[in-house]
Design a protein around this motif. Structure first.
Motif, PDB file in Angstrom:
ATOM      1  N   GLN A 140       0.827  -1.208   0.000  1.00 32.59           N
ATOM      2  CA  GLN A 140       0.000   0.000   0.000  1.00 32.59           C
ATOM      3  C   GLN A 140       0.859   1.254   0.000  1.00 32.59           C
ATOM      4  O   GLN A 140       0.595   2.204  -0.757  1.00 32.59           O
ATOM      5  CB  GLN A 140      -0.920   0.004   1.223  1.00 32.59           C
ATOM      6  CG  GLN A 140      -1.772   1.275   1.338  1.00 32.59           C
ATOM      7  CD  GLN A 140      -2.654   1.272   2.571  1.00 32.59           C
ATOM      8  OE1 GLN A 140      -2.939   0.215   3.152  1.00 32.59           O
ATOM      9  NE2 GLN A 140      -3.088   2.459   3.001  1.00 32.59           N
ATOM     10  N   ARG A 141       1.877   1.289   0.843  1.00 36.94           N
ATOM     11  CA  ARG A 141       2.736   2.471   0.922  1.00 36.94           C
ATOM     12  C   ARG A 141       3.423   2.741  -0.405  1.00 36.94           C
ATOM     13  O   ARG A 141       3.477   3.897  -0.867  1.00 36.94           O
ATOM     14  CB  ARG A 141       3.776   2.270   2.032  1.00 36.94           C
ATOM     15  CG  ARG A 141       4.804   3.407   2.157  1.00 36.94           C
ATOM     16  CD  ARG A 141       4.140   4.723   2.476  1.00 36.94           C
ATOM     17  NE  ARG A 141       5.125   5.780   2.708  1.00 36.94           N
ATOM     18  CZ  ARG A 141       4.888   7.074   2.537  1.00 36.94           C
ATOM     19  NH1 ARG A 141       3.673   7.488   2.132  1.00 36.94           N
ATOM     20  NH2 ARG A 141       5.818   7.963   2.773  1.00 36.94           N
ATOM     21  N   MET A 142       3.907   1.716  -1.056  1.00 35.48           N
ATOM     22  CA  MET A 142       4.581   1.903  -2.341  1.00 35.48           C
ATOM     23  C   MET A 142       3.608   2.380  -3.416  1.00 35.48           C
ATOM     24  O   MET A 142       3.940   3.239  -4.239  1.00 35.48           O
ATOM     25  CB  MET A 142       5.269   0.606  -2.784  1.00 35.48           C
ATOM     26  CG  MET A 142       6.534   0.296  -2.005  1.00 35.48           C
ATOM     27  SD  MET A 142       7.724   1.658  -2.068  1.00 35.48           S
ATOM     28  CE  MET A 142       9.250   0.824  -1.703  1.00 35.48           C
ATOM     29  N   LEU A 143       2.415   1.832  -3.407  1.00 35.04           N
ATOM     30  CA  LEU A 143       1.419   2.271  -4.383  1.00 35.04           C
ATOM     31  C   LEU A 143       1.006   3.715  -4.127  1.00 35.04           C
ATOM     32  O   LEU A 143       0.785   4.494  -5.070  1.00 35.04           O
ATOM     33  CB  LEU A 143       0.206   1.349  -4.340  1.00 35.04           C
ATOM     34  CG  LEU A 143       0.434  -0.083  -4.842  1.00 35.04           C
ATOM     35  CD1 LEU A 143      -0.834  -0.917  -4.681  1.00 35.04           C
ATOM     36  CD2 LEU A 143       0.896  -0.099  -6.305  1.00 35.04           C
ATOM     37  N   GLU A 144       0.901   4.104  -2.846  1.00 36.29           N
ATOM     38  CA  GLU A 144       0.593   5.496  -2.519  1.00 36.29           C
ATOM     39  C   GLU A 144       1.685   6.421  -3.054  1.00 36.29           C
ATOM     40  O   GLU A 144       1.383   7.462  -3.660  1.00 36.29           O
ATOM     41  CB  GLU A 144       0.464   5.665  -1.007  1.00 36.29           C
ATOM     42  CG  GLU A 144      -0.797   5.055  -0.414  1.00 36.29           C
ATOM     43  CD  GLU A 144      -0.776   5.067   1.108  1.00 36.29           C
ATOM     44  OE1 GLU A 144      -1.844   4.841   1.714  1.00 36.29           O
ATOM     45  OE2 GLU A 144       0.321   5.280   1.690  1.00 36.29           O
ATOM     46  N   LEU A 145       2.929   6.046  -2.837  1.00 35.02           N
ATOM     47  CA  LEU A 145       4.043   6.878  -3.309  1.00 35.02           C
ATOM     48  C   LEU A 145       4.073   6.963  -4.832  1.00 35.02           C
ATOM     49  O   LEU A 145       4.581   7.935  -5.393  1.00 35.02           O
ATOM     50  CB  LEU A 145       5.368   6.321  -2.783  1.00 35.02           C
ATOM     51  CG  LEU A 145       5.592   6.458  -1.274  1.00 35.02           C
ATOM     52  CD1 LEU A 145       6.840   5.683  -0.847  1.00 35.02           C
ATOM     53  CD2 LEU A 145       5.729   7.929  -0.883  1.00 35.02           C
ATOM     54  N   ALA A 146       3.523   5.938  -5.474  1.00 35.17           N
ATOM     55  CA  ALA A 146       3.471   5.934  -6.941  1.00 35.17           C
ATOM     56  C   ALA A 146       2.231   6.638  -7.482  1.00 35.17           C
ATOM     57  O   ALA A 146       2.035   6.695  -8.703  1.00 35.17           O
ATOM     58  CB  ALA A 146       3.506   4.496  -7.458  1.00 35.17           C
ATOM     59  N   TYR A 184      17.058   3.205  -5.367  1.00 36.21           N
ATOM     60  CA  TYR A 184      17.656   4.254  -6.198  1.00 36.21           C
ATOM     61  C   TYR A 184      16.783   5.503  -6.253  1.00 36.21           C
ATOM     62  O   TYR A 184      17.062   6.417  -7.025  1.00 36.21           O
ATOM     63  CB  TYR A 184      17.889   3.712  -7.617  1.00 36.21           C
ATOM     64  CG  TYR A 184      18.388   2.292  -7.610  1.00 36.21           C
ATOM     65  CD1 TYR A 184      19.632   1.987  -7.064  1.00 36.21           C
ATOM     66  CD2 TYR A 184      17.597   1.247  -8.103  1.00 36.21           C
ATOM     67  CE1 TYR A 184      20.084   0.669  -7.023  1.00 36.21           C
ATOM     68  CE2 TYR A 184      18.047  -0.062  -8.063  1.00 36.21           C
ATOM     69  CZ  TYR A 184      19.282  -0.345  -7.523  1.00 36.21           C
ATOM     70  OH  TYR A 184      19.730  -1.643  -7.467  1.00 36.21           O
ATOM     71  N   LEU A 185      15.726   5.520  -5.438  1.00 39.68           N
ATOM     72  CA  LEU A 185      14.808   6.647  -5.419  1.00 39.68           C
ATOM     73  C   LEU A 185      14.973   7.452  -4.131  1.00 39.68           C
ATOM     74  O   LEU A 185      15.874   7.200  -3.334  1.00 39.68           O
ATOM     75  CB  LEU A 185      13.371   6.149  -5.569  1.00 39.68           C
ATOM     76  CG  LEU A 185      13.035   5.432  -6.888  1.00 39.68           C
ATOM     77  CD1 LEU A 185      11.612   4.887  -6.847  1.00 39.68           C
ATOM     78  CD2 LEU A 185      13.234   6.342  -8.090  1.00 39.68           C
ATOM     79  N   SER A 186      14.109   8.404  -3.926  1.00 42.78           N
ATOM     80  CA  SER A 186      14.219   9.332  -2.795  1.00 42.78           C
ATOM     81  C   SER A 186      13.966   8.625  -1.460  1.00 42.78           C
ATOM     82  O   SER A 186      13.506   7.483  -1.413  1.00 42.78           O
ATOM     83  CB  SER A 186      13.252  10.499  -2.977  1.00 42.78           C
ATOM     84  OG  SER A 186      11.943  10.042  -3.234  1.00 42.78           O
ATOM     85  N   ARG A 187      14.240   9.336  -0.380  1.00 48.48           N
ATOM     86  CA  ARG A 187      14.300   8.738   0.947  1.00 48.48           C
ATOM     87  C   ARG A 187      13.029   7.999   1.335  1.00 48.48           C
ATOM     88  O   ARG A 187      13.089   6.928   1.953  1.00 48.48           O
ATOM     89  CB  ARG A 187      14.607   9.819   1.983  1.00 48.48           C
ATOM     90  CG  ARG A 187      14.617   9.299   3.427  1.00 48.48           C
ATOM     91  CD  ARG A 187      15.068  10.350   4.401  1.00 48.48           C
ATOM     92  NE  ARG A 187      16.459  10.680   4.191  1.00 48.48           N
ATOM     93  CZ  ARG A 187      17.482   9.975   4.689  1.00 48.48           C
ATOM     94  NH1 ARG A 187      17.239   8.877   5.375  1.00 48.48           N
ATOM     95  NH2 ARG A 187      18.720  10.355   4.482  1.00 48.48           N
ATOM     96  N   GLU A 188      11.853   8.540   1.008  1.00 47.55           N
ATOM     97  CA  GLU A 188      10.629   7.890   1.462  1.00 47.55           C
ATOM     98  C   GLU A 188      10.494   6.478   0.866  1.00 47.55           C
ATOM     99  O   GLU A 188       9.971   5.569   1.516  1.00 47.55           O
ATOM    100  CB  GLU A 188       9.391   8.733   1.132  1.00 47.55           C
ATOM    101  CG  GLU A 188       9.198   9.032  -0.341  1.00 47.55           C
ATOM    102  CD  GLU A 188       9.844  10.348  -0.769  1.00 47.55           C
ATOM    103  OE1 GLU A 188       9.345  10.953  -1.742  1.00 47.55           O
ATOM    104  OE2 GLU A 188      10.845  10.750  -0.135  1.00 47.55           O
ATOM    105  N   PHE A 189      10.982   6.292  -0.360  1.00 43.79           N
ATOM    106  CA  PHE A 189      10.964   4.961  -0.967  1.00 43.79           C
ATOM    107  C   PHE A 189      11.978   4.055  -0.278  1.00 43.79           C
ATOM    108  O   PHE A 189      11.681   2.896   0.040  1.00 43.79           O
ATOM    109  CB  PHE A 189      11.285   5.056  -2.463  1.00 43.79           C
ATOM    110  CG  PHE A 189      10.240   5.751  -3.278  1.00 43.79           C
ATOM    111  CD1 PHE A 189       9.164   5.056  -3.794  1.00 43.79           C
ATOM    112  CD2 PHE A 189      10.325   7.115  -3.529  1.00 43.79           C
ATOM    113  CE1 PHE A 189       8.192   5.691  -4.549  1.00 43.79           C
ATOM    114  CE2 PHE A 189       9.359   7.763  -4.281  1.00 43.79           C
ATOM    115  CZ  PHE A 189       8.289   7.054  -4.789  1.00 43.79           C
ATOM    116  N   ARG A 190      13.178   4.580  -0.067  1.00 45.49           N
ATOM    117  CA  ARG A 190      14.232   3.787   0.561  1.00 45.49           C
ATOM    118  C   ARG A 190      13.833   3.351   1.963  1.00 45.49           C
ATOM    119  O   ARG A 190      14.041   2.197   2.359  1.00 45.49           O
ATOM    120  CB  ARG A 190      15.544   4.578   0.607  1.00 45.49           C
ATOM    121  CG  ARG A 190      16.043   5.045  -0.750  1.00 45.49           C
ATOM    122  CD  ARG A 190      17.485   5.515  -0.696  1.00 45.49           C
ATOM    123  NE  ARG A 190      17.747   6.613   0.221  1.00 45.49           N
ATOM    124  CZ  ARG A 190      17.712   7.905  -0.107  1.00 45.49           C
ATOM    125  NH1 ARG A 190      17.383   8.267  -1.343  1.00 45.49           N
ATOM    126  NH2 ARG A 190      18.005   8.849   0.777  1.00 45.49           N
TER     127      ARG A 190
END
Length: 681
Positions: free
Chosen positions: A211-217, A323-329
C-alpha cells in the motif's frame, strides 16, 4: 558454498604451507607456523565431544553483537566488511580521478557518484519512473501483457515469469531459451500459504508495504489495490513449485515445442513475448515448471486488468526503491530488512554504493582488485592445492564399497574431466557498450540492466563461452557449474579463516581444503551426479548403485531434518541435501588430502592440539555464525545451505576421524552409532 569475503594477505602466502600440499613434500614442523585458530572464541565449559560448534565458537557467540545494519554476523560477514572497504578505495579513487570520457574507470566513478548524490536523488522523487509508470497504466487488455512482461524483464523488473538464455543441460555445447516461474514479492510461496500467527503477521506487514509503495506511486485507493495485489500473488504462489521440487535437475528440464507450450496457455501469446524479449525465432524452449504456466494462465485470466496494473506498478517501484528518494528507501528497508530479517538500521550509504557498482561493473572493479591483491604465484599455489584434493577424491572413489566397477569408472571419468578456474577470468568483460551518465542514477541502473540482458540474449546461436565466470574475482565464495563440469574459486577465497599463510597446514586443510572438497563434491551430490563429464544431463548409474546412493542420501536428509534451531522451525533436509552432501563429502576428502600431505609422518602438536584436532577446528571456525531470529527463519525456508552450527556438527558426527581425534565415546552428545553414520563419497 555460501557467504562473501575478500582476499587480505594473498601476497604473503607461505611456500611452506602450500608446498606441503604435494604428496612428495616432507613434514617439517616449524615454530614459525602458528595454531591458526581463534582460541579466544572457545567455550571451554562445553566438551568438544558434546557440542563441537559451541566448544569452538561459544566464546565468540557470547561476546559478539550483530551490527544494527546486519541480519547476521560471522566469518563471512566480517570478511565481507573488509572486502567492501578495499573495494571502496578502488571505486573512490576512480571517482576522484580525471579519466577520459567512456573509459571504464570513468564509468565506475560516475556510477558511484550518481548513487552518492542523495540531494539530487531526493529532489527527483519518483520522476525517474514516470515513463515506465505511464506505460504500465496504458495497458487496456490482457493481450498487451506478453509484450509488457518482456519489456519489464529487459529493465530488470519482476513479472510472473522469467526467461533467459543459458547452456542446454541436455546438450552443454549450445545455448537454449528457458522459462520458469517468478513474480512473488515475499521470499517464498510458504509466506503466502502457511496459516499461522507468525506468517499472518508478515502478510499484514507486507500488505501495508505494498500500500505504501502504491501510494508513493500515485495509485488511487491504494489500500484496496494493495489487498488485490497480495491476493494476486497468493494465487500465483498456489500454482508454483516449492524449492525442494525446484532442485530436481530432471523434473525442471522439459524441452518443449513452442506450439505445445502455447497450447497449455491459450491466453498468453508466447510468440509475442519472445519477440519482445529479443528471443525471436526459437521453436523450442526448456520449461522448468510445466504445470505452473497453465496455472499462471488461469490466474491471469481470472484477475482484472486493473489489478495486474497495480501489481506491475508495485513490482517496478519496489525494485527501484533503493535508487529513489528517501521515502521509498525507508519504506523498503522497514519491510524487507526490518520485518523479514530483523535488521535495525540501514547500512552506510557508501556500502550500498559499493554494492551497486559491483552489481553493474563487477569485473571492471575485479580487474583492478586482482592487480592489487592477487599475485600470480598465489594462483599457482591454489592450483596445486586443488590438484591434491582432486587426487584424494580419485582415491576415495576407488574405495567405495557400495559402488560397482562400471559406475565407478564413469565417476572417475567425470572427475578426470573437471575444469578448474582459479582467481580471475582469462578475458575481462567488455563494458564499452554500457553508457553511464553523471547524475542519472536511475537511468544508469536501467541501462546497466539492459546491458546485462542484451549480453545474455546475444548468446543465442553462438558457441558456448566456457571461459565465462559466474562470480567476480573479489567475491569470497566458490561454485560448481554442472553444465561446464567445472569448479571455480575466485581470487578472494585465499584469506583467513579459509587460508592463513601463517598457520600450520592442518587448519588450512580444514578451511580452504574443506571448501575445495565441497565444490568437487557438488559434481556428485544428489543433483550434480545426474550430469556426466561433458556437463550433459545423463543417467550414468546402474540401478543398484543409484539405489545405494539414494539410501545414503536419504539417511543424511533425515539427519538434518531432525535439527530444530528455532521452536517450530526445522532444517529442510531435502532442500539442503546437496549442500549437506557437499559439506560431508568435501570435508572427508579434505581430511584424506591432509593425511596424504604428511607422507606417513606425524603432524606436530601445537598449543596442545594434534594435527587432526586443528583440522576440525579449522572447519568449525569457518562456519561460526550468529543470526537474528527473523533471518534464521527465512534461511530455513529459502536457503539450500544449513545454518552454520549444523554445517559443523552435522558433518562431524558422521566422520570416524573426528571420533578418533577427540575420543568421542558412547554417551557423548556428538556420538552416533557407526551403523547410523553416513558416508556417501
Amino acid at each position: 558454498m555460501s557467504g562473501k569475503v575478500r582476499l587480505h594477505a594473498a601476497a604473503a602466502l607461505a611456500a611452506a604451507v602450500l608446498g606441503a600440499c604435494a604428496p612428495s613434500s616432507p613434514v617439517q614442523p616449524s615454530p614459525t607456523l602458528g595454531l591458526g585458530v581463534d582460541t579466544a572464541g572457545f567455550d571451554r565449559s562445553v566438551r568438544p565431544q558434546d557440542d563441537f560448534f559451541q566448544f569452538a565458537n561459544g566464546g565468540w557467540l557470547a561476546r559478539t553483537e550483530i551490527a544494527g545494519d546486519r541480519a547476521s554476523t560471522g566469518s563471512f560477514v566480517e570478511l565481507r566488511d573488509q572486502s567492501q572497504a578495499a573495494i571502496r578505495a578502488i571505486i573512490e579513487e576512480a571517482a576522484a580521478g580525471s579519466h577520459p570520457a567512456g573509459s571504464t574507470a570513468r564509468k565506475v566513478g560516475d556510477l558511484y557518484g550518481s548513487f552518492m548524490d542523495t540531494v539530487r536523488i531526493d529532489q527527483l522523487g519518483i520522476t525517474p519512473l514516470n515513463e515506465q509508470l505511464a506505460s504500465i497504466r496504458a495497458i487496456r487488455d490482457r493481450g498487451q501483457l506478453p509484450e509488457t512482461f518482456a519489456r519489464m524483464a529487459r529493465q530488470g523488473v519482476g513479472t510472473p515469469l522469467g526467461a533467459g538464455v543459458s547452456q542446454d543441460r541436455g546438450n552443454s555445447s549450445r545455448y537454449v531459451v528457458s522459462v520458469g516461474q517468478s513474480g512473488l514479492g515475499l521470499p517464498d510461496r510458504d509466506y503466502y500459504l502457511t496459516q499461522n500467527e507468525r506468517f499472518g503477521a508478515i502478510r499484514q506487514s507486507y500488505t501495508a508495504y505494498v500500500q505504501r509503495m502504491l501510494e508513493l506511486a500515485g495509485t488511487a485507493n491504494a489500500a484496496d489495490a494493495a489487498r488485490r495485489v497480495v491476493a494476486f500473488e497468493t494465487e500465483l504462489a498456489r500454482v508454483q513449485w516449492d524449492r525442494t521440487r525446484n532442485r530436481d535437475a530432471n523434473a525442471t528440464y522439459n524441452p518443449t515445442a513452442l506450439t505445445a507450450l502455447q497450447a497449455t496457455t491459450p491466453g498468453f501469446r508466447w510468440a509475442e513475448y519472445l519477440r519482445a524479449a529479443g528471443m525471436n525465432g526459437v521453436d523450442t524452449v526448456v520449461v522448468r515448471q510445466p504445470d505452473y504456466f497453465a496455472g499462471m494462465d488461469r490466474v491471469l485470466a481470472a484477475t482484472p486488468v486493473q489489478d495486474i496494473q497495480s501489481y506491475l506498478v508495485f513490482k517496478l517501484v519496489d525494485g527501484a526503491a533503493p535508487y529513489l528518494s528517501r521515502e521509498f528507501r525507508d519504506a523498503r528497508f522497514a519491510f524487507r530488512s526490518g520485518v523479514l530479517s530483523g535488521v535495525q538500521q540501514q547500512p552506510l550509504r557508501w556500502k550500498s554504493g559499493v554494492d551497486v557498482v559491483e552489481g553493474s561493473l563487477g569485473e571492471a572493479v575485479g580487474e583492478l582488485y586482482v592487480q592489487r591483491h592477487f599475485p600470480a604465484e598465489s594462483k599457482a599455489r591454489m592450483e596445486q592445492l586443488v590438484k591434491n584434493l582432486v587426487e584424494a577424491y580419485r582415491e576415495a572413489i576407488d574405495e567405495l564399497e557400495w559402488m560397482s566397477p562400471a559406475t565407478r569408472a564413469q565417476a572417475q571419468e567425470k572427475l578426470a574431466n573437471f575444469s578448474v578456474k582459479i582467481g580471475y577470468p582469462e578475458k575481462w568483460r567488455d563494458y564499452s557498450a554500457l553508457e553511464i551518465r553523471p547524475g542519472d542514477l536511475m537511468g544508469n541502473i536501467r541501462r546497466a540492466q539492459e546491458f546485462g540482458y542484451n549480453r545474455m540474449i546475444n548468446r543465442l546461436g553462438q558457441p558456448v563461452d566456457r571461459a565465462e565466470w559466474g562470480m567476480t574475482p573479489q567475491t569470497v565464495n566458490a561454485y560448481y557449474n554442472p553444465t561446464n563440469n567445472e569448479i571455480v574459486f575466485p581470487a578472494a577465497i585465499l584469506q583467513p579463516p579459509f587460508f592463513d599463510p601463517n598457520a600450520d597446514d592442518a587448519v588450512n586443510y580444514g578451511g580452504i581444503g574443506g571448501v575445495i572438497g565441497h565444490e568437487i563434491s557438488h559434481g556428485f551430490d544428489d543433483q550434480g551426479r545426474k550430469s556426466d563429464g561433458a556437463g550433459n544431463l545423463r543417467d550414468w548409474w546402474t540401478a543398484a548403485d543409484a539405489s545405494a546412493f539414494e539410501q545414503r542420501a536419504g539417511m543424511l536428509s533425515q539427519q538434518y531434518g531432525a535439527y530444530e534451531p528455532l521452536e517450530g522451525a526445522r532444517v529442510n533436509g531435502q532442500l539442503t541435501l546437496g549442500e549437506n552432501i557437499g559439506d560431508l563429502s568435501g570435508l572427508a576428502i579434505a581430511h584424506r588430502a591432509y593425511r596424504r600431505s604428511l607422507n606417513g609422518g606425524q603432524a606436530p602438536v601445537i598449543a596442545g592440539f594434534t594435527g587432526d584436532q586443528r583440522f576440525f577446528l579449522g572447519w568449525a571456525q569457518v562456519w561460526r555464525t550468529k543470526y537474528r531470529d527473523q533471518a534464521l527463519r527465512q534461511q530455513l525456508l529459502t536457503d539450500p545451505h544449513s545454518p552454520g552450527m549444523y554445517r559443523t556438527n552435522g558433518v562431524l558426527v558422521n566422520l570416524p576421524a573426528f571420533y578418533e581425534a577427540f575420543n568421542v565415546k558412547p554417551g557423548d552428545r556428538m556420538y552416533v552409532a557407526p551403523e547410523k553414520r553416513v558416508r556417501i563419497w
